[in-house]
Design a protein around this motif. Sequence first.
Motif, PDB file in Angstrom:
ATOM      1  N   SER A  41      54.192  23.978  37.093  1.00  0.00           N
ATOM      2  CA  SER A  41      53.419  24.784  38.026  1.00  0.00           C
ATOM      3  C   SER A  41      54.276  25.242  39.207  1.00  0.00           C
ATOM      4  CB  SER A  41      52.212  23.992  38.520  1.00  0.00           C
ATOM      5  OG  SER A  41      51.315  24.815  39.189  1.00  0.00           O
ATOM      6  N   ILE A  42      55.126  24.356  39.717  1.00  0.00           N
ATOM      7  CA  ILE A  42      56.016  24.703  40.830  1.00  0.00           C
ATOM      8  C   ILE A  42      57.021  25.761  40.394  1.00  0.00           C
ATOM      9  CG2 ILE A  42      57.892  23.853  42.293  1.00  0.00           C
ATOM     10  CD1 ILE A  42      56.323  21.259  42.607  1.00  0.00           C
ATOM     11  N   LYS A  43      57.587  25.597  39.210  1.00  0.00           N
ATOM     12  CA  LYS A  43      58.559  26.583  38.732  1.00  0.00           C
ATOM     13  C   LYS A  43      57.913  27.945  38.490  1.00  0.00           C
ATOM     14  CE  LYS A  43      62.124  23.504  37.114  1.00  0.00           C
ATOM     15  NZ  LYS A  43      62.988  23.064  36.021  1.00  0.00           N
ATOM     16  N   ASP A  44      56.595  27.971  38.296  1.00  0.00           N
ATOM     17  CA  ASP A  44      55.844  29.233  38.216  1.00  0.00           C
ATOM     18  C   ASP A  44      55.559  29.799  39.606  1.00  0.00           C
ATOM     19  OD1 ASP A  44      55.735  29.453  35.514  1.00  0.00           O
ATOM     20  OD2 ASP A  44      53.669  28.753  35.293  1.00  0.00           O
ATOM     21  N   GLY A  45      55.853  29.009  40.664  1.00  0.00           N
ATOM     22  CA  GLY A  45      55.637  29.461  42.040  1.00  0.00           C
ATOM     23  C   GLY A  45      54.234  29.208  42.548  1.00  0.00           C
ATOM     24  N   ARG A  46      53.496  28.300  41.931  1.00  0.00           N
ATOM     25  CA  ARG A  46      52.106  28.045  42.309  1.00  0.00           C
ATOM     26  C   ARG A  46      52.006  26.811  43.208  1.00  0.00           C
ATOM     27  NH1 ARG A  46      48.154  30.293  39.423  1.00  0.00           N
ATOM     28  NH2 ARG A  46      47.021  28.345  39.116  1.00  0.00           N
ATOM     29  N   ILE A  47      52.657  26.915  44.364  1.00  0.00           N
ATOM     30  CA  ILE A  47      52.668  25.825  45.347  1.00  0.00           C
ATOM     31  C   ILE A  47      52.441  26.416  46.733  1.00  0.00           C
ATOM     32  CG2 ILE A  47      55.191  25.944  45.464  1.00  0.00           C
ATOM     33  CD1 ILE A  47      55.184  22.962  46.187  1.00  0.00           C
ATOM     34  N   ASN A  48      51.744  25.663  47.594  1.00  0.00           N
ATOM     35  CA  ASN A  48      51.442  26.122  48.944  1.00  0.00           C
ATOM     36  C   ASN A  48      51.761  25.001  49.930  1.00  0.00           C
ATOM     37  OD1 ASN A  48      50.416  27.256  51.240  1.00  0.00           O
ATOM     38  ND2 ASN A  48      48.342  27.501  50.477  1.00  0.00           N
TER      39      ASN A  48
END
Length: 151
Positions: free
Chosen positions: A34-41
């Motif tokens: 998920s992080i490698k997909d850029g889905r982090i805040n």
Amino acid sequence: MMKIIVNNKKARHDYFIEETYQAGIELLGSEVKSIKDGRINLKDSYAKIKKNEIFLYNVNIAPYKQSAMFNHEPERPRKLLLHKNEIIKINQKIKQDKCTIIPLKVYVDDRGLIKVDIAIAKGKKKFDKRETIAKRDFDRKMRKVKKYDRL
């Protein structure tokens, strides 16, 4: 070659950054994808020291779509991986100066590992924020003037 996934822009606006550290982060498989997909805040996230370990709170990692059954909890506390002497040094600095620990950015390093840059920071008052904005605007105008002077 470092690939930055997310920057905490609000951190530099709200805090005076004193020291920065590079830390690993303990993640589950679905969190990594998920992080490698850029889905982090990183908005409103912070770190705390508990029993000589540093944990990251309020970091929202969105669930990974393809791992339906084995997904992770989006805002669970995540352990940061630092050397013991670094943790001791950070703990002393926080107790002495009444600072907080905030994440600045999350990125993938050369070996493909996900790293977090954390900072020891002091909160800015409202007038400090206004002063920072005014200085940034002034610098921007000066660069513009210099650019036109060269032409």
